[in-house]
Scaffold this active site. Sequence first.
Site, PDB file in Angstrom:
ATOM      1  N   SER A  64      -2.228   6.249 -10.010  1.00 65.17           N
ATOM      2  CA  SER A  64      -3.631   6.343 -10.135  1.00 65.17           C
ATOM      3  C   SER A  64      -4.312   7.835 -10.307  1.00 65.17           C
ATOM      4  CB  SER A  64      -4.276   5.708  -8.939  1.00 65.17           C
ATOM      5  OG  SER A  64      -3.939   4.389  -9.054  1.00 65.17           O
ATOM      6  N   HIS A 125       4.307  10.146  -4.773  1.00 63.48           N
ATOM      7  CA  HIS A 125       3.483  11.027  -3.608  1.00 63.48           C
ATOM      8  C   HIS A 125       4.394  12.394  -3.198  1.00 63.48           C
ATOM      9  CE1 HIS A 125      -0.096   8.496  -2.343  1.00 63.48           C
ATOM     10  NE2 HIS A 125       0.821   7.383  -2.988  1.00 63.48           N
ATOM     11  N   HIS A 408       0.413  -4.369  -4.894  1.00 58.85           N
ATOM     12  CA  HIS A 408       1.191  -3.445  -4.026  1.00 58.85           C
ATOM     13  C   HIS A 408       1.931  -4.197  -2.742  1.00 58.85           C
ATOM     14  CE1 HIS A 408       1.522   0.571  -5.653  1.00 58.85           C
ATOM     15  NE2 HIS A 408       0.378   0.820  -5.450  1.00 58.85           N
TER      16      HIS A 408
END
EC number: 5.4.2.12
Length: 517
Positions: A64, A125, A408
């Site tokens: 995202s 991440h 998710h």
Amino acid sequence: MSTPPRPLALLILDGWGYSEETASNAIHAAHTPIWDTLWDRYPHTIIRASGAEVGLPNEQMGNSEVGHLNLGSGRVIYQEYTRVNRALRTGSFFTNHTLTEAVDRAVKSDKAIHILGLLSPSGIHCHEDHIHAMVELAIKRRCQEVYLHAFLDGRDTAPKSAQASILAMQAKFTELGKGRFASLIGRYYGMDRDHRWPRIQAAYNLIATGQAEYEAESAKQALAMAYERGETDEFVQATRIVPSGKAPVQVKDGDVIIFMNFRSDRARQITRAFIEPDFTGFERLYWPKLAQFVSLTEYSKEFDIPVAFPSEKPQNTFGQVLAKLGLHQLRIAETEKYAHVTFFFNGGREQPFEGEDRILIPSPQVDTYDQKPEMSAVEVTDNIVKAIESDKYDVIICNYANPDMVGHTGDFNATVKAIETIDQCLGRVWAALQSAGGELIITADHGNAEKMYNAQYQQPHTAHTHNAVPFIFVSERAAIASANGSLADVTPTMLYLMNIKPPPEMSEHRLIELSSP
């Protein structure tokens, strides 16, 4: 040249990928009469949203943050992940001034280095290779105490896949002859971004004080214990790692923390807990006086901490172009994706542009979104319809979080319901735009909901995908869609549709060509 219709709305369906595979495809399984009508009736194409096309390494799934940076900037933005990888390849990572200075400070004072990060091969991440490199840097610069406080993934990876990462990390410690795991905890706790402070508190107490629900002699044992409790990687409860003959690790005054996550949105809250004197998220029973807290990348302009790889901010983004022309724009999303349609869409800018309004709709307070797959989409839609009817805005940009956030969870039926909720919302937005004489573009930032099962691991697929995403131009103007595009082409195409020349920094490729009347 005739005045283009207004408003022009951009709906970003987060996690709505394109795949012709029907097995485990929640989008295919859902009843979507509005989507089907729009796809059949209006110009459409598919655009690339992963890998090099969005500034990531080849074969790297999109996400995202990356998706919205590319969308809002109108160009390929080379991501921090790519920049850190390049530094590893060239060797410059090991001479990075911010990192070496932090390590040397700990060495000089005979203090510990605490490394935080998501121990994962996903690269969304953080990447475990970066953590390995940081451990190596610290040990080779003669730090005597190097501790890893590992967050586990299971969201952008298979739900039970952390053992390989733990074994690889342990092998690195063995190779270097120093360093060890200090703690394990699932990212559900350590990387919350929705102000669920009790989750962050559990991670903070584990890292700062060694306080934990569970204790194990090794990280491998800690993971096995978590699996026996029925937990998957994402939800592993706070576990301190205390080898035989050792004491639990806690962060002491004068120690250094280095946070290896390169993506900012899920790194901010726990960072605040360590660095802010007036922190109010929860009561800190102990707050160590750190020599330094270093972040791999910039998490927030508000944070007065050293950054190893400072951000490179793009200029002449879509929002900036509209502001310079005196146009009015609205950004709207629920909490989970609000930063994406504001901060990330604006190229890493916190403040709104002139003429930019923002509406934040709170996400539901549930543990996981399979419990409420509709999330806050109806409330988001209510506000979009009001904005359209107000005749105030030239451009409306919205993110619908459901396909990604429910996807998710790995719950197929809940994700189908999420998709059907979005379809109903699309119908309302379409109707409002038809009444107002506006136009609509629908796309996504990356895939997720179109693949809900991982055949290789024989378990639910909870991660993003490498798939392309759809692009639809809903307009009564005659137009044709072009192929071979990417997310970077969306906002330059929007400017073209608004009779605005895109700035030279933007992509020159159009996803839509208007036909002559």
